[in-house]
Enzyme design. Structure first.
Site: not given
Length: 385
Positions: A110, A113, A115-116
């Site tokens: 995503y 996001c 973390f992404c």
């Protein structure tokens, strides 16, 4: 196409040099006749035919050979440029392969996001080419083939799947440094563990995810300062366990900020028209309420902006005034993790407030340049596995 044109020019040139004089003169006359016809408007009175006559006479005396040489010269230059471009393209392709360590990478994500965003910051900084598959957060059909149902997921080649942002970063970094281990060997060092949390929900965790799996010599070469490895691991975990949990309460702090945040999420994400409408309005309202629960769960003070400012200034103080980055002259994995998390707020009110009310701006801008310019591009490695 350029090579074919070059060959044609060479043939024409040799035909001029090798053909009889009368033939060359006729061909030159034909060529100059066309030029004279197009340029007759520039000649005055009867000088046009006189000039053409003199030119034809001079060319009949040796102009055909000169024209043939011109064709040969043009063909030679064309051939040189063709070969030069081909070699440059080949070298560029080889450099890309080497800089990526021979890895074919596909990131399932995503875009908004944190973390992404951490993974993208790492890959961009190291100059590793990768393809992106934006996952629909409602249906998630893009990752239906995976038993691991979260993002990010990074596919390495056709058969190695890396889950969890910190595992992805640690394993790829290990691979870039260690010239002996294969990606499959490295992945075995981060075993998956399942457990049930205090709310009765099954969670997946990974052992050793903040460690680089290096021998003593590679560890010493990677961490030049004493205590550098422990410092990096500490702040990478801090980014995952604390900083990332300050994002939602801040970007959904008010109803207006929640709507602005979901407008950004819908615009950047992969939603159908209906899903986007529902996500923007229903999702914004839901996240506004959820952010209040998150504030309670993580024991945040009522003014969540102050918690964000405090955390960011704590990070800046840890970097210190004598270092450009926590990694020294170049970012380390903690720098990239913190930058990736903070970056998802760009364009939102929380980000602008953070930049105006903390000391993070100069470090953040340096990180932007480092990622944009791929300053951590590796020198390459043997990719036989």
């Amino acid at each position: 196409m350029a090579a074919a044109c070059t060959r044609a020019l060479r043939k024409v040139g040799w035909s001029f040099l090798g053909s009889p004089s009368a033939h060359r003169s006729g061909t030159v006359s034909y060529l100059l006749g066309n030029v004279g016809a197009r340029g007759s408007g520039r000649a005055s009175g009867s000088r046009g035919p006189v000039v053409r006559s003199k030119l034809l006479s001079s060319l009949r005396a040796g102009g055909g050979r000169a024209l043939g040489c011109a064709f040969l010269l043009g063909g030679g230059l064309g051939l040189y440029q063709t070969v030069k471009m081909t070699v440059q393209q080949h070298l560029a392709e080889e450099e890309t392969k080497v800089s990526a360590g021979g890895l074919k990478l596909i990131l399932y994500q995503y875009k908004t996001c944190p973390f992404c965003s951490k993974v993208r910051a790492f890959l961009d900084y190291h100059g590793l080419p990768y393809d992106v598959v934006e996952v629909n957060p409602v249906m998630r059909k893009e990752i239906k083939w995976s038993t691991y149902r979260k993002v990010p997921i990074l596919m390495v080649g056709d058969d190695v799947q890396l889950n969890d942002s910190s595992v992805i970063i640690s394993s790829i970094k290990t691979y870039l440094i260690d010239k002996e281990k294969s990606m499959t060997d490295i992945l075995r060092c981060y075993p998956e563990m399942k457990s049930v949390n205090d709310r009765g929900k099954e969670v997946t965790e990974f052992s050793n995810k903040y460690w680089l799996m290096l021998n003593e010599a590679d560890t010493s070469g990677t961490y030049l300062e004493k205590g550098g490895q422990k410092e990096e691991m500490k702040w990478r975990q801090w980014a995952d366990d604390w900083l990332v949990h300050l994002i939602s309460p801040n970007v959904y702090r008010t109803t207006g900020e929640a709507l602005a945040s979901f407008d950004y999420i819908v615009r950047e994400g992969k939603f159908s028209t209906f899903e986007g409408f529902v996500a923007k309005y229903v999702g914004a309202a839901a996240m506004f309420l959820i952010s209040k629960r998150l504030k309670s769960r993580h024991n945040l003070q009522d003014d969540v902006r102050q918690e964000l400012y405090k955390a960011v200034d704590e990070w800046v103080a840890a970097v210190g005034k004598k270092r450009k980055f926590m990694g020294g002259d170049q970012p380390n994995l903690a720098d990239l993790a913190v930058f990736g998390v903070l970056r998802v707020m760009e364009g939102l009110e929380a980000f602008d407030d953070m930049m105006a009310n903390t000391k993070v701006k100069y470090w953040y801008r340096r990180m932007e340049r480092a990622a944009l310019n791929h300053e951590g591009r590796p020198a390459g490695r043997n990719t036989e596995q």
